[in-house]
Design a protein around this motif. Structure first.
Motif, PDB file in Angstrom:
ATOM      1  N   SER A   1       0.827  -1.193   0.000  1.00 23.65           N
ATOM      2  CA  SER A   1       0.000   0.000   0.000  1.00 23.65           C
ATOM      3  C   SER A   1       0.861   1.242   0.000  1.00 23.65           C
ATOM      4  CB  SER A   1      -0.901  -0.019   1.241  1.00 23.65           C
ATOM      5  OG  SER A   1      -1.503   1.239   1.426  1.00 23.65           O
ATOM      6  N   ASN A   2       0.346   2.339  -0.572  1.00 23.52           N
ATOM      7  CA  ASN A   2       1.063   3.604  -0.545  1.00 23.52           C
ATOM      8  C   ASN A   2       0.828   4.367   0.743  1.00 23.52           C
ATOM      9  OD1 ASN A   2       2.260   3.389  -3.071  1.00 23.52           O
ATOM     10  ND2 ASN A   2       0.372   4.034  -4.101  1.00 23.52           N
ATOM     11  N   ALA A   3      -0.100   3.885   1.573  1.00 25.20           N
ATOM     12  CA  ALA A   3      -0.345   4.546   2.849  1.00 25.20           C
ATOM     13  C   ALA A   3       0.820   4.317   3.785  1.00 25.20           C
ATOM     14  CB  ALA A   3      -1.632   3.997   3.473  1.00 25.20           C
ATOM     15  N   ALA A   4       1.262   5.376   4.464  1.00 29.20           N
ATOM     16  CA  ALA A   4       2.395   5.254   5.369  1.00 29.20           C
ATOM     17  C   ALA A   4       1.997   4.475   6.603  1.00 29.20           C
ATOM     18  CB  ALA A   4       2.884   6.632   5.785  1.00 29.20           C
ATOM     19  N   PRO A   5       2.874   3.543   7.104  1.00 33.29           N
ATOM     20  CA  PRO A   5       2.558   2.845   8.340  1.00 33.29           C
ATOM     21  C   PRO A   5       2.576   3.779   9.533  1.00 33.29           C
ATOM     22  CG  PRO A   5       4.787   2.363   7.618  1.00 33.29           C
ATOM     23  CD  PRO A   5       4.148   3.130   6.518  1.00 33.29           C
ATOM     24  N   ALA A   6       3.290   4.867   9.436  1.00 33.93           N
ATOM     25  CA  ALA A   6       3.328   5.861  10.496  1.00 33.93           C
ATOM     26  C   ALA A   6       3.944   7.121   9.906  1.00 33.93           C
ATOM     27  CB  ALA A   6       4.167   5.363  11.675  1.00 33.93           C
ATOM     28  N   ARG A   7       3.623   8.252  10.500  1.00 30.75           N
ATOM     29  CA  ARG A   7       4.248   9.475   9.995  1.00 30.75           C
ATOM     30  C   ARG A   7       5.750   9.454  10.249  1.00 30.75           C
ATOM     31  NH1 ARG A   7       0.053  11.371  12.888  1.00 30.75           N
ATOM     32  NH2 ARG A   7       1.423  12.293  14.452  1.00 30.75           N
ATOM     33  N   ARG A   8       6.139   8.885  11.373  1.00 32.21           N
ATOM     34  CA  ARG A   8       7.554   8.887  11.748  1.00 32.21           C
ATOM     35  C   ARG A   8       7.879   7.531  12.368  1.00 32.21           C
ATOM     36  NH1 ARG A   8      11.159  11.737  15.651  1.00 32.21           N
ATOM     37  NH2 ARG A   8      12.877  12.598  14.409  1.00 32.21           N
ATOM     38  N   LEU A   9       8.908   6.871  11.827  1.00 36.87           N
ATOM     39  CA  LEU A   9       9.223   5.497  12.226  1.00 36.87           C
ATOM     40  C   LEU A   9      10.666   5.416  12.706  1.00 36.87           C
ATOM     41  CD1 LEU A   9       8.434   2.402  12.207  1.00 36.87           C
ATOM     42  CD2 LEU A   9       9.468   2.337   9.941  1.00 36.87           C
ATOM     43  N   ALA A  10      10.863   4.803  13.861  1.00 39.01           N
ATOM     44  CA  ALA A  10      12.219   4.513  14.357  1.00 39.01           C
ATOM     45  C   ALA A  10      12.569   3.077  14.011  1.00 39.01           C
ATOM     46  CB  ALA A  10      12.293   4.720  15.868  1.00 39.01           C
ATOM     47  N   VAL A  11      13.689   2.880  13.345  1.00 37.36           N
ATOM     48  CA  VAL A  11      14.219   1.548  13.079  1.00 37.36           C
ATOM     49  C   VAL A  11      15.505   1.424  13.885  1.00 37.36           C
ATOM     50  CG1 VAL A  11      15.094  -0.064  11.357  1.00 37.36           C
ATOM     51  CG2 VAL A  11      13.209   1.487  10.775  1.00 37.36           C
ATOM     52  N   ILE A  12      15.518   0.498  14.816  1.00 38.61           N
ATOM     53  CA  ILE A  12      16.651   0.350  15.734  1.00 38.61           C
ATOM     54  C   ILE A  12      17.464  -0.855  15.291  1.00 38.61           C
ATOM     55  CG2 ILE A  12      17.342   0.015  18.135  1.00 38.61           C
ATOM     56  CD1 ILE A  12      14.652   1.294  18.932  1.00 38.61           C
TER      57      ILE A  12
ATOM     58  N   ASP B   1      14.269   6.812  23.608  1.00 38.16           N
ATOM     59  CA  ASP B   1      15.144   7.702  24.379  1.00 38.16           C
ATOM     60  C   ASP B   1      14.555   9.105  24.460  1.00 38.16           C
ATOM     61  OD1 ASP B   1      16.897   5.669  24.880  1.00 38.16           O
ATOM     62  OD2 ASP B   1      18.342   6.238  23.332  1.00 38.16           O
ATOM     63  N   GLY B   2      13.238   9.176  24.706  1.00 38.14           N
ATOM     64  CA  GLY B   2      12.547  10.447  24.893  1.00 38.14           C
ATOM     65  C   GLY B   2      12.082  11.123  23.626  1.00 38.14           C
ATOM     66  N   GLU B   3      12.424  10.591  22.462  1.00 40.97           N
ATOM     67  CA  GLU B   3      12.038  11.186  21.183  1.00 40.97           C
ATOM     68  C   GLU B   3      10.768  10.509  20.671  1.00 40.97           C
ATOM     69  OE1 GLU B   3      14.081  12.049  16.796  1.00 40.97           O
ATOM     70  OE2 GLU B   3      15.220  11.085  18.409  1.00 40.97           O
ATOM     71  N   ALA B   4       9.817  11.293  20.174  1.00 39.16           N
ATOM     72  CA  ALA B   4       8.502  10.771  19.802  1.00 39.16           C
ATOM     73  C   ALA B   4       8.517  10.160  18.397  1.00 39.16           C
ATOM     74  CB  ALA B   4       7.468  11.881  19.872  1.00 39.16           C
ATOM     75  N   PHE B   5       7.887   8.980  18.289  1.00 36.60           N
ATOM     76  CA  PHE B   5       7.691   8.305  17.003  1.00 36.60           C
ATOM     77  C   PHE B   5       6.291   7.713  16.984  1.00 36.60           C
ATOM     78  CE2 PHE B   5      12.255   8.323  17.561  1.00 36.60           C
ATOM     79  CZ  PHE B   5      12.732   8.618  16.280  1.00 36.60           C
ATOM     80  N   ASP B   6       5.795   7.512  15.768  1.00 35.60           N
ATOM     81  CA  ASP B   6       4.483   6.888  15.640  1.00 35.60           C
ATOM     82  C   ASP B   6       4.554   5.374  15.765  1.00 35.60           C
ATOM     83  OD1 ASP B   6       2.681   9.230  14.935  1.00 35.60           O
ATOM     84  OD2 ASP B   6       4.303   9.459  13.489  1.00 35.60           O
ATOM     85  N   ALA B   7       5.697   4.789  15.420  1.00 35.50           N
ATOM     86  CA  ALA B   7       5.877   3.344  15.527  1.00 35.50           C
ATOM     87  C   ALA B   7       7.364   3.050  15.600  1.00 35.50           C
ATOM     88  CB  ALA B   7       5.246   2.617  14.346  1.00 35.50           C
ATOM     89  N   VAL B   8       7.694   1.835  16.030  1.00 36.25           N
ATOM     90  CA  VAL B   8       9.081   1.417  16.212  1.00 36.25           C
ATOM     91  C   VAL B   8       9.249   0.018  15.637  1.00 36.25           C
ATOM     92  CG1 VAL B   8      10.891   0.834  17.892  1.00 36.25           C
ATOM     93  CG2 VAL B   8       9.404   2.797  18.305  1.00 36.25           C
ATOM     94  N   VAL B   9      10.387  -0.205  14.973  1.00 36.79           N
ATOM     95  CA  VAL B   9      10.787  -1.554  14.574  1.00 36.79           C
ATOM     96  C   VAL B   9      12.125  -1.852  15.230  1.00 36.79           C
ATOM     97  CG1 VAL B   9      11.418  -3.107  12.704  1.00 36.79           C
ATOM     98  CG2 VAL B   9       9.557  -1.473  12.377  1.00 36.79           C
ATOM     99  N   LEU B  10      12.150  -2.894  16.032  1.00 37.44           N
ATOM    100  CA  LEU B  10      13.407  -3.357  16.619  1.00 37.44           C
ATOM    101  C   LEU B  10      14.059  -4.315  15.626  1.00 37.44           C
ATOM    102  CD1 LEU B  10      12.396  -4.103  20.333  1.00 37.44           C
ATOM    103  CD2 LEU B  10      13.294  -1.982  19.353  1.00 37.44           C
ATOM    104  N   ALA B  11      15.121  -3.863  14.990  1.00 37.45           N
ATOM    105  CA  ALA B  11      15.860  -4.695  14.039  1.00 37.45           C
ATOM    106  C   ALA B  11      17.265  -4.964  14.570  1.00 37.45           C
ATOM    107  CB  ALA B  11      15.923  -4.014  12.677  1.00 37.45           C
ATOM    108  N   CYS B  12      17.401  -4.928  15.871  1.00 35.97           N
ATOM    109  CA  CYS B  12      18.675  -5.190  16.534  1.00 35.97           C
ATOM    110  C   CYS B  12      18.760  -6.682  16.865  1.00 35.97           C
ATOM    111  CB  CYS B  12      18.797  -4.338  17.793  1.00 35.97           C
ATOM    112  SG  CYS B  12      17.303  -4.314  18.811  1.00 35.97           S
ATOM    113  N   SER B  13      19.811  -7.081  17.548  1.00 32.71           N
ATOM    114  CA  SER B  13      19.972  -8.488  17.910  1.00 32.71           C
ATOM    115  C   SER B  13      18.893  -8.913  18.899  1.00 32.71           C
ATOM    116  CB  SER B  13      21.350  -8.713  18.529  1.00 32.71           C
ATOM    117  OG  SER B  13      21.416  -8.091  19.810  1.00 32.71           O
ATOM    118  N   ALA B  14      18.713 -10.216  19.036  1.00 30.97           N
ATOM    119  CA  ALA B  14      17.741 -10.727  19.997  1.00 30.97           C
ATOM    120  C   ALA B  14      18.094 -10.295  21.412  1.00 30.97           C
ATOM    121  CB  ALA B  14      17.678 -12.255  19.901  1.00 30.97           C
TER     122      ALA B  14
END
Length: 438
Positions: free
Chosen positions: A2-13, A248-261
């Motif tokens: 879809s072309n719809a954004a999953p969130a306005r602002r996304l953190a990928v860690i 870390d105090g910064e606002a996001f609409d969603a987060v993806v943890l792509a770090c190690s287990a």
């Protein structure tokens, strides 16, 4: 997608292959991405670092033709895949020139022709291997979840098991056959050996890994507005009142943890304790890669397979070796890979290198020119103690969606595949699709 954004602002860690896949697909879907990584270089466990004037990968990686999403992602960020890889049909050939060679063409006929033409394997073993493969295919490549690979193949002649199943198991699952999940191996066989034409092709990197995805993907992301924050270990993620997340105090609409287990388990310890416990409980298998230089020597082909315990009493640590000169990477340089390497990690580097030297000297004793150990110099040894999770039967892997608005991407999340680059890349796509659906 879809072309719809999953969130306005996304953190990928995390900026390994899962994180890069996540960030590219999120950007494509319209999100504004901030990409964090505790290292100063993207790529995670599949990256390149300089040593003695060479860019050495963090372990010698192999791709196969069935890695369709990985190859598509590379093309999307501008990589010329045809120039970046040495591609050839599957060949598990030892230094004496013997082994399995698959011809090109549709998968099933190619496998049958390759096995029937495997002249050094006794006829009984060849026919038994084909019969087992036929039963696996007719059974939908399914078996009881608690079966090991050794259990799956208990009636297969030992010659066929040692020549094909064991090396494929350790290469794909990085877990000894007696401990490895039969169901995961069957899934790999279905995708590679019995999938679309070319699925079993070997793709050997002709350029450092950094140039095949991490570098181009990061450049593509930054050109599309991604904010890159290297050397930044995230300390805290928390849901916000009214929706969204804080990193870390910064606002996001969603987060993806792509770090190690391990990192993901730390970040979610208080928010999703059951998920965190599952992730933290994963066991791991190491991989050791040794680079040697032998002036003036060239192998007959870029990749060699070394039979396990070819000579009684002679340890054989390496399963595969690569002539980096033939790949255009480093003249006179050879990378030797020891998968499922817990025993050799325990023995230590000195014993491992000595055993490897003896293995190569014996393996190439009849070659012209022969492997002359007195001319060999040690370039580097790299041990990745947590190279992959131990892919054991009935393994409980953590889910990709532990909390609303927070997804996890990584080769270790629940799924049918072992810890591979393709598994990592696919998990990035699935993480974004999960957020879109939510």
């Amino acid at each position: 997608m879809s072309n719809a954004a999953p969130a306005r602002r996304l953190a990928v860690i995390g900026a390994g292959w899962a994180g890069l896949s996540t960030a590219v697909r999120a950007t494509e879907a319209g999100a504004r991405v901030v990409l964090f990584d505790m290292a100063r270089q993207a790529g995670g466990r599949a990256r390149s670092t300089p040593q003695d004037g060479l860019d050495l990968d963090n372990g010698q990686h192999i791709l196969i033709g069935a890695y369709r999403e990985t190859l598509a992602l590379m093309r999307q960020v501008g990589v010329d895949v045809d120039q970046g890889f040495w591609r050839q049909p599957l060949a598990l050939v030892s230094p004496d020139g013997l082994g399995l060679r698959l011809p090109g063409g549709p998968a099933v006929p190619a496998f049958v022709r390759g096995v029937l033409g495997w002249s050094e394997l006794p006829w009984r073993a060849r026919l038994a291997l084909l019969a087992h493969a036929a039963r696996w295919r007719l059974g939908g490549f399914r078996c009881p979840a608690d079966w090991s690979v050794a259990r799956l193949c208990e009636h297969l002649p030992r010659a066929a098991f040692d020549a094909l199943i064991d090396p494929l198991c350790v290469a794909a699952l990085n877990t000894p056959a007696r401990e490895a999940s039969a169901q995961v191996l069957l899934t790999v066989l279905k995708e590679a050996l019995f999938g679309p034409p070319g699925g079993a092709d070997l793709l050997l990197p002709r350029r450092p890994l950094q140039d095949l995805l991490p570098g181009p993907a990061l450049a593509w992301l930054q050109s599309h507005g991604t904010l890159w924050r290297p050397g930044c270990r995230v300390q805290h993620v928390a849901p916000q009142a009214g929706g969204g997340w804080q990193v870390d105090g910064e606002a996001f609409d969603a987060v993806v943890l792509a770090c190690s287990a391990i990192e993901a388990a730390r970040l979610l310890a208080s928010l999703a304790p059951e998920w965190s416990s599952t992730a933290a409980a994963l066991a791991y298998q190491p991989i050791v890669t040794v680079w040697l230089r032998h002036p003036g020597l060239h192998w007959p082909q870029a990749m060699m397979s070394f039979p396990a315990q070819a000579t009684p009493g002679l340890p054989a640590p390496a399963q595969f070796g690569f002539d980096l000169g033939r790949l255009g990477l480093a003249p006179d340089t050879f990378a030797l890979v020891i998968s499922g390497a817990a025993e050799w990690v325990a023995r230590g580097t000195e014993d491992t290198v000595q055993a490897l030297r003896r293995q190569l000297q014996h393996a190439f004793a009849g070659s012209t020119p022969a492997w002359q150990d007195e001319r060999v110099s040690l370039l580097a040894v790299r041990t990745e103690k947590r190279a992959t999770f131990a892919c054991t039967p009935d393994l409980h892997r953590p889910s990709a969606s532990p909390l609303p608005g927070l997804a996890v991407a990584g080769d270790y999340v629940a799924g049918p595949f072992p810890a591979t680059l393709e598994g990592a890349v696919r998990s990035g796509r699935l993480a974004i699709e999960g957020l879109l659906q939510a």
